[in-house]
Design a protein around this motif. Structure first.
Motif, PDB file in Angstrom:
ATOM      1  N   PRO A  79       0.833  -1.200   0.000  1.00 38.01           N
ATOM      2  CA  PRO A  79       0.000   0.000   0.000  1.00 38.01           C
ATOM      3  C   PRO A  79       0.867   1.249   0.000  1.00 38.01           C
ATOM      4  CG  PRO A  79      -0.802  -1.583   1.607  1.00 38.01           C
ATOM      5  CD  PRO A  79       0.512  -2.094   1.114  1.00 38.01           C
ATOM      6  N   PRO A  80       0.403   2.361  -0.603  1.00 33.50           N
ATOM      7  CA  PRO A  80       1.205   3.579  -0.705  1.00 33.50           C
ATOM      8  C   PRO A  80       1.733   4.086   0.627  1.00 33.50           C
ATOM      9  CG  PRO A  80      -0.768   3.728  -2.047  1.00 33.50           C
ATOM     10  CD  PRO A  80      -0.909   2.486  -1.247  1.00 33.50           C
ATOM     11  N   GLU A  81       0.962   3.949   1.710  1.00 36.99           N
ATOM     12  CA  GLU A  81       1.415   4.463   2.990  1.00 36.99           C
ATOM     13  C   GLU A  81       2.646   3.726   3.492  1.00 36.99           C
ATOM     14  OE1 GLU A  81      -1.476   3.175   2.360  1.00 36.99           O
ATOM     15  OE2 GLU A  81      -2.132   1.686   3.838  1.00 36.99           O
ATOM     16  N   HIS A  82       2.784   2.479   3.114  1.00 39.84           N
ATOM     17  CA  HIS A  82       3.969   1.713   3.511  1.00 39.84           C
ATOM     18  C   HIS A  82       5.167   2.129   2.685  1.00 39.84           C
ATOM     19  CE1 HIS A  82       1.506  -1.826   5.387  1.00 39.84           C
ATOM     20  NE2 HIS A  82       1.300  -0.649   5.965  1.00 39.84           N
ATOM     21  N   ASP A  83       4.932   2.452   1.410  1.00 33.74           N
ATOM     22  CA  ASP A  83       6.033   2.840   0.537  1.00 33.74           C
ATOM     23  C   ASP A  83       6.718   4.102   1.046  1.00 33.74           C
ATOM     24  OD1 ASP A  83       4.385   1.855  -2.539  1.00 33.74           O
ATOM     25  OD2 ASP A  83       5.533   0.712  -1.079  1.00 33.74           O
ATOM     26  N   ALA A  84       5.928   5.026   1.620  1.00 34.58           N
ATOM     27  CA  ALA A  84       6.495   6.292   2.073  1.00 34.58           C
ATOM     28  C   ALA A  84       7.459   6.091   3.236  1.00 34.58           C
ATOM     29  CB  ALA A  84       5.372   7.246   2.468  1.00 34.58           C
ATOM     30  N   ARG A  85       7.262   5.067   4.015  1.00 40.36           N
ATOM     31  CA  ARG A  85       8.099   4.840   5.196  1.00 40.36           C
ATOM     32  C   ARG A  85       9.215   3.853   4.937  1.00 40.36           C
ATOM     33  NH1 ARG A  85       3.515   3.513   9.547  1.00 40.36           N
ATOM     34  NH2 ARG A  85       2.760   2.331   7.752  1.00 40.36           N
ATOM     35  N   ARG A  86       9.289   3.370   3.712  1.00 42.76           N
ATOM     36  CA  ARG A  86      10.336   2.384   3.410  1.00 42.76           C
ATOM     37  C   ARG A  86      11.665   3.092   3.222  1.00 42.76           C
ATOM     38  NH1 ARG A  86       9.197  -1.270  -1.625  1.00 42.76           N
ATOM     39  NH2 ARG A  86       7.608  -2.038  -0.180  1.00 42.76           N
ATOM     40  N   PRO A  87      12.751   2.657   3.873  1.00 35.25           N
ATOM     41  CA  PRO A  87      14.054   3.318   3.730  1.00 35.25           C
ATOM     42  C   PRO A  87      14.610   3.147   2.326  1.00 35.25           C
ATOM     43  CG  PRO A  87      14.257   1.305   5.033  1.00 35.25           C
ATOM     44  CD  PRO A  87      12.782   1.554   4.851  1.00 35.25           C
ATOM     45  N   ALA A  88      15.448   4.075   1.912  1.00 36.06           N
ATOM     46  CA  ALA A  88      15.998   4.085   0.557  1.00 36.06           C
ATOM     47  C   ALA A  88      16.751   2.804   0.203  1.00 36.06           C
ATOM     48  CB  ALA A  88      16.898   5.300   0.364  1.00 36.06           C
ATOM     49  N   PRO A  89      17.632   2.289   1.098  1.00 40.22           N
ATOM     50  CA  PRO A  89      18.340   1.051   0.735  1.00 40.22           C
ATOM     51  C   PRO A  89      17.387  -0.096   0.431  1.00 40.22           C
ATOM     52  CG  PRO A  89      19.374   2.085   2.634  1.00 40.22           C
ATOM     53  CD  PRO A  89      18.087   2.826   2.394  1.00 40.22           C
ATOM     54  N   ALA A  90      16.302  -0.168   1.198  1.00 36.12           N
ATOM     55  CA  ALA A  90      15.337  -1.239   0.949  1.00 36.12           C
ATOM     56  C   ALA A  90      14.676  -1.059  -0.402  1.00 36.12           C
ATOM     57  CB  ALA A  90      14.298  -1.266   2.056  1.00 36.12           C
ATOM     58  N   SER A  91      14.382   0.166  -0.782  1.00 33.96           N
ATOM     59  CA  SER A  91      13.773   0.444  -2.078  1.00 33.96           C
ATOM     60  C   SER A  91      14.713   0.043  -3.206  1.00 33.96           C
ATOM     61  CB  SER A  91      13.404   1.921  -2.187  1.00 33.96           C
ATOM     62  OG  SER A  91      12.422   2.257  -1.221  1.00 33.96           O
ATOM     63  N   ALA A  92      15.977   0.352  -3.069  1.00 35.88           N
ATOM     64  CA  ALA A  92      16.959  -0.037  -4.084  1.00 35.88           C
ATOM     65  C   ALA A  92      17.059  -1.557  -4.172  1.00 35.88           C
ATOM     66  CB  ALA A  92      18.318   0.575  -3.749  1.00 35.88           C
ATOM     67  N   LEU A  93      17.027  -2.193  -3.012  1.00 33.09           N
ATOM     68  CA  LEU A  93      17.079  -3.653  -2.990  1.00 33.09           C
ATOM     69  C   LEU A  93      15.845  -4.251  -3.656  1.00 33.09           C
ATOM     70  CD1 LEU A  93      18.413  -6.272  -2.033  1.00 33.09           C
ATOM     71  CD2 LEU A  93      17.207  -5.990   0.161  1.00 33.09           C
ATOM     72  N   ALA A  94      14.686  -3.632  -3.385  1.00 35.19           N
ATOM     73  CA  ALA A  94      13.445  -4.129  -3.991  1.00 35.19           C
ATOM     74  C   ALA A  94      13.487  -3.987  -5.504  1.00 35.19           C
ATOM     75  CB  ALA A  94      12.251  -3.378  -3.417  1.00 35.19           C
ATOM     76  N   ARG A  95      14.022  -2.850  -5.983  1.00 34.29           N
ATOM     77  CA  ARG A  95      14.108  -2.662  -7.433  1.00 34.29           C
ATOM     78  C   ARG A  95      15.055  -3.676  -8.062  1.00 34.29           C
ATOM     79  NH1 ARG A  95      14.068   2.904  -5.990  1.00 34.29           N
ATOM     80  NH2 ARG A  95      16.343   2.977  -6.187  1.00 34.29           N
ATOM     81  N   THR A  96      16.159  -3.925  -7.380  1.00 34.07           N
ATOM     82  CA  THR A  96      17.117  -4.917  -7.890  1.00 34.07           C
ATOM     83  C   THR A  96      16.492  -6.305  -7.923  1.00 34.07           C
ATOM     84  OG1 THR A  96      18.971  -3.649  -7.008  1.00 34.07           O
ATOM     85  CG2 THR A  96      19.386  -5.960  -7.539  1.00 34.07           C
ATOM     86  N   ARG A  97      15.778  -6.625  -6.854  1.00 40.16           N
ATOM     87  CA  ARG A  97      15.116  -7.926  -6.779  1.00 40.16           C
ATOM     88  C   ARG A  97      14.068  -8.069  -7.882  1.00 40.16           C
ATOM     89  NH1 ARG A  97      12.155  -8.948  -1.257  1.00 40.16           N
ATOM     90  NH2 ARG A  97      10.923  -7.227  -2.117  1.00 40.16           N
TER      91      ARG A  97
END
Length: 260
Positions: A79-97
């Motif tokens: 959900p969008p509200e979770h995305d806002a609180r996700r740290p940047a390294p995790a976002s990069a990891l998610a994109r890589t995954r």
């Protein structure tokens, strides 16, 4: 051994497709209506028999809906509200995954298509005798298909040669038994009063063919697929002469002549 390796490759592809939504971080759709297609496909797979109402491979036909129904169960990401609180390294990891999963799925699809293409080219060479056989026939005749050896070593399919002779029907406008028009699911079917001879036994066990019982005189051509030459007495009868027209590889064409 080759078939075992191909089975492992297919199994790995299925596991990859099933795991993809979870690895991507997708979530189950809250709208329960999205679960209905998968539920229906699962019920069919578990409860519908393989053969019923004169139709074979019944529940297997619905496998084409399996992956689409599975995909409908998921919605993308959190959900969008979770995305806002996700740290940047995790976002990069998610994109890589996510990118890794996409690359793996594309690679798996290409491997599968390549394998299919290679097998089809091998099968085309193995089945080249069919062209020679068809070239020796005249259009608009009735024929019987006798397949002793169904398996294709080139394609790795245990029933690849079951219905190859129907090309005569499609290209030469003849009529070949056994015919799909006897089955319930077909769009074009025989009317009850015009049902053909019972060819089910000959289809399953061609070695049991009997001239009188199986109405051999009704056929002009006999398409035979058998690795070893057919016994000279196979078409023995008192009505007509049966001549070998041509033989190419495992495929032979016999013709009814000089009936009395």
């Amino acid at each position: 051994m080759e078939r075992v390796e191909r089975g492992r490759l297919l199994s790995a592809s299925v596991v990859l497709m099933a795991a993809a939504p979870w690895v991507w971080g997708d979530r189950i759709n809250r709208d329960r209506a999205a679960m209905v297609p998968m539920f229906v496909v699962a019920i069919i797979g578990f409860l519908v028999p393989s053969t019923a109402i004169g139709t074979a491979f019944l529940y297997q036909r619905f496998a084409v809906f399996l992956l689409p129904a599975y995909a409908l169960m998921f919605v993308a990401g959190n959900p969008p509200e979770h995305d806002a609180r996700r740290p940047a390294p995790a976002s990069a990891l998610a994109r890589t995954r996510s990118l890794s999963v996409q690359v793996a799925m594309i690679a798996g699809s290409l491997v599968f298509l390549t394998d299919q293409s290679i097998r089809l080219r091998r099968f085309e060479a193995e089945n080249a005798g069919l062209e020679q056989v068809l070239s020796r026939t005249e259009p608009g005749q009735r024929a019987l298909n006798l397949v002793f050896d169904r398996e294709s070593a080139a394609y790795g399919n245990p029933a690849a040669y079951m219905h190859q002779a129907l090309r005569y029907q499609a290209e030469q406008h003849g009529f070949v038994d056994p015919n799909f028009a006897i089955f319930v699911p077909q769009i074009v079917r025989f009317r009850p009063e015009h049902y053909p001879f019972d060819t089910e036994q000959v289809d399953e066990r061609p070695e049991t063919f009997q001239w009188k019982r199986d109405s051999g005189r009704a056929y002009r051509y006999f398409f035979v697929h058998k690795t070893e030459p057919l016994q000279a007495s196979f078409f023995a009868n008192d009505d007509c002469d049966i001549a070998l027209v041509t033989r190419s590889g495992a495929r032979s064409l016999y013709e009814r002549r000089n009936c009395r």
